[in-house]
Scaffold this active site. Structure first.
Site, PDB file in Angstrom:
ATOM      1  N   ASP A  18       0.848  -1.184   0.000  1.00 18.05           N
ATOM      2  CA  ASP A  18       0.000   0.000   0.000  1.00 18.05           C
ATOM      3  C   ASP A  18       0.899   1.254   0.000  1.00 18.05           C
ATOM      4  O   ASP A  18       1.855   1.320  -0.751  1.00 18.05           O
ATOM      5  CB  ASP A  18      -0.974  -0.044   1.199  1.00 18.05           C
ATOM      6  CG  ASP A  18      -2.132   0.928   1.064  1.00 18.05           C
ATOM      7  OD1 ASP A  18      -3.132   0.560   0.426  1.00 18.05           O
ATOM      8  OD2 ASP A  18      -2.026   2.060   1.567  1.00 18.05           O
ATOM      9  N   HIS A  74      -4.584  -7.902  -0.063  1.00 17.75           N
ATOM     10  CA  HIS A  74      -3.912  -6.619   0.094  1.00 17.75           C
ATOM     11  C   HIS A  74      -3.130  -6.508   1.401  1.00 17.75           C
ATOM     12  O   HIS A  74      -2.045  -5.935   1.431  1.00 17.75           O
ATOM     13  CB  HIS A  74      -4.964  -5.506   0.018  1.00 17.75           C
ATOM     14  CG  HIS A  74      -4.397  -4.133   0.034  1.00 17.75           C
ATOM     15  ND1 HIS A  74      -3.713  -3.604  -1.046  1.00 17.75           N
ATOM     16  CD2 HIS A  74      -4.398  -3.158   0.989  1.00 17.75           C
ATOM     17  CE1 HIS A  74      -3.334  -2.362  -0.758  1.00 17.75           C
ATOM     18  NE2 HIS A  74      -3.733  -2.071   0.467  1.00 17.75           N
ATOM     19  N   TYR A 110      -3.691  11.106   1.145  1.00 14.01           N
ATOM     20  CA  TYR A 110      -4.125  10.964  -0.255  1.00 14.01           C
ATOM     21  C   TYR A 110      -4.154  12.320  -0.945  1.00 14.01           C
ATOM     22  O   TYR A 110      -3.718  12.451  -2.098  1.00 14.01           O
ATOM     23  CB  TYR A 110      -5.509  10.309  -0.307  1.00 14.01           C
ATOM     24  CG  TYR A 110      -5.491   8.838   0.002  1.00 14.01           C
ATOM     25  CD1 TYR A 110      -5.531   7.897  -1.027  1.00 14.01           C
ATOM     26  CD2 TYR A 110      -5.431   8.373   1.305  1.00 14.01           C
ATOM     27  CE1 TYR A 110      -5.510   6.537  -0.760  1.00 14.01           C
ATOM     28  CE2 TYR A 110      -5.397   7.021   1.591  1.00 14.01           C
ATOM     29  CZ  TYR A 110      -5.437   6.108   0.555  1.00 14.01           C
ATOM     30  OH  TYR A 110      -5.394   4.761   0.836  1.00 14.01           O
TER      31      TYR A 110
END
EC number: 3.3.2.9
Length: 508
Positions: A278, A484, A427
């Site tokens: 990630d 993930h 982000y």
């Protein structure tokens, strides 16, 4: 030089013939045809000139052309293999003005809680207002509120946060100030053993995870495996968990990478390994780009490379002639049908990203105030990102891979630190401008690299694509299962792959 001196008049005649000033005077309708004729005339001139040379001159000309071509190829290969780095940069993320000096000491830290903190949590949970789910919707619309009530009931009546705090404190925690921020990390040293090679390794988490993702893999990495053991450092990204949140705009993966390099330097490590998934994948990649001489190896369980002609060509040819574009059968199985698996599924799963990359503070208000809202927001990712088929299950398949205690401990790290909004801002900072235009996107990675491709990862990246960006791949493994959150889901599989990669680098 011999050819040029003897044939200077001939060269002048050649240059006169090659010049074609009329081309500039042609109309747009005749330009293409005229240029084609000129090219053919030049080819005839070259042919005639070459034929007029004697045998020695021809050999010299051909030899010079071959030598020049060889030098050009050698130069291209050299430039491609040349290790490049990106600027380290500088930053200050603390509140107010940067002081003249900064405390560089490392302090022990302990996770703590209180009855007041737990009472506040319970009061908020008791005031939750639920919405009934649509019939037979499972997790297709997000976290199913019927199952959410079961999770919340366990959280309210059975989950023991004080017990989990003790679990968190079983490893040593520390904090140190870097670029104005208190950076939290855990540091795990293996016991001393004879004939054991001790290697420093930093593990970096992503969103919506935390350092706690690595608690099950830590004992596996610190045990002796054929003479190899790791001294592990797990930091919290600034703005996540117990690391202080940046007070100024612009804190992106490059800033996090620089801070973590400074952390490793402060701990006394001049050579070390890195591992991430990630955001951790991007941060550790940036670390390897900034200081390749420090990074002995880079291991990733998430990696993306989807730009360029090579990718486009392989998407057209790959389903039919995979061997021509370097695809294996497993690549074909994971990639195709491409639009279903890599476009539509990504659109279904990345709505959160568009919100967090644009208006994180707005969306963050609700989940920072409601513990149940926070749990639903975070735990939905641990459902679908583990296996997309979990969207068709009433319970989202959450307890197939995780215990509720582990899942809620990760949620509590966000809740008790109030760090969900600052984690969402990461982000925004990384997508403020086109990521493809950043210096790190235009620079290859030249350190030894190990890649673990888990089948449940959101996007599959074949080795032939990864080689575009990662220029020194030592190992590429198709993992048999897992998604993930690799270290959280399949700690043994991930640990085994890290060890086999490091052994290749160390030439065991």
């Amino acid at each position: 030089m011999l050819v040029q001196n003897r044939d200077a008049p001939l060269q002048q005649e050649w240059q006169q013939k090659l010049s074609c000033p009329e081309a500039n005077k042609c109309g747009s309708e005749r330009a293409a045809a005229h240029l084609w004729n000129c090219a053919m005339q030049r080819l005839e001139v070259f042919k005639g000139t070459f034929c007029s040379l004697d045998a020695v001159q021809r050999q010299l000309l051909i030899g010079s052309a071959v030598a020049a071509g060889g030098l050009l190829v050698a130069y291209i290969v050299h430039k491609r293999r040349q290790v490049k780095s990106i600027p380290l940069g500088e930053g200050w993320w603390g509140a107010g003005e940067k002081p003249l000096s900064e405390d560089d000491k490392i302090y022990p830290f302990k996770v703590q809680t209180s009855d007041k903190e737990i009472e506040d949590l319970h009061e908020r949970i008791d005031r939750t207002r639920f919405t009934d789910p649509l019939e037979d919707s499972c997790f297709q619309y997000g976290f199913n509120s019927t199952y959410l009530k079961k999770v919340v009931s366990y959280w309210r009546h059975e989950f023991d946060w004080k017990k989990q705090v003790a679990v968190l404190n079983k490893f040593q925690h520390f904090k140190t100030k870097i670029e104005g921020l208190d950076v939290h990390f855990i540091h795990v040293r293996p016991p001393h053993r004879e004939n054991q090679k001790l290697l420093p390794l930093m593990l970096v988490h992503g969103w919506p995870g935390s350092f706690y993702e690595f608690y099950k893999i830590l004992p596996l990495l610190t045990e002796n495996q054929d003479g190899v053991a790791f001294e592990v450092i797990c930091p919290s990204i600034p703005g996540y968990g117990f690391s202080e949140s940046p007070h100024k705009q612009g804190f992106d993966s490059l800033a996090a990478a620089r801070i973590f390099l400074k952390l490793m330097e402060r701990l006394g490590f001049s050579k070390f390994y890195l591992q991430g998934g990630d955001w951790g994948s991007l941060i550790t990649t940036n670390m390897a780009q900034m200081k390749p001489q420090y990074v002995k190896g880079l291991h990733l369980n998430m990696f993306i490379s989807t730009k360029g002609f090579k990718v486009m060509f392989s998407l057209m040819i790959g389903p039919y002639l995979p061997f021509l574009v370097g695809f294996s059968r497993e690549d074909v199985r994971r990639l195709f049908p491409f639009f279903e698996k890599n476009v539509w599924d990504i659109l279904r799963e990345t709505g959160y990203m568009h919100i967090q990359a644009t208006k994180p503070d707005t969306a963050g208000c609700g989940v920072n105030d409601s513990p149940v809202g926070l749990a639903a927001y975070i735990l939905e990712k641990f459902s679908s990102w583990t296996d997309l088929r979990n969207r068709g299950l009433v319970d989202g398949g959450l307890e197939r891979k995780f215990s509720l205690d582990d899942l809620l401990t990760n949620v509590m790290i966000y809740w008790t630190t109030g760090s969900i909004v600052s984690s969402m801002r990461f982000y925004k900072e990384n997508f403020k401008s086109n990521p493809d235009n950043r210096v790190d996107a235009k620079t290859g990675i030249f350190v030894p690299t190990g890649l673990a491709a888990f089948p449940g990862e959101l996007m599959h990246c074949p080795k032939t694509w990864a080689q575009i960006r990662y220029r020194n791949i030592y190992s590429y493994t198709f993992m048999p299962r897992g998604g993930h959150f690799a270290a959280f889901e399949e700690p043994q599989l991930l640990a085994n792959d890290i060890v086999q990669f490091v052994k290749k680098v160390e030439e065991f």
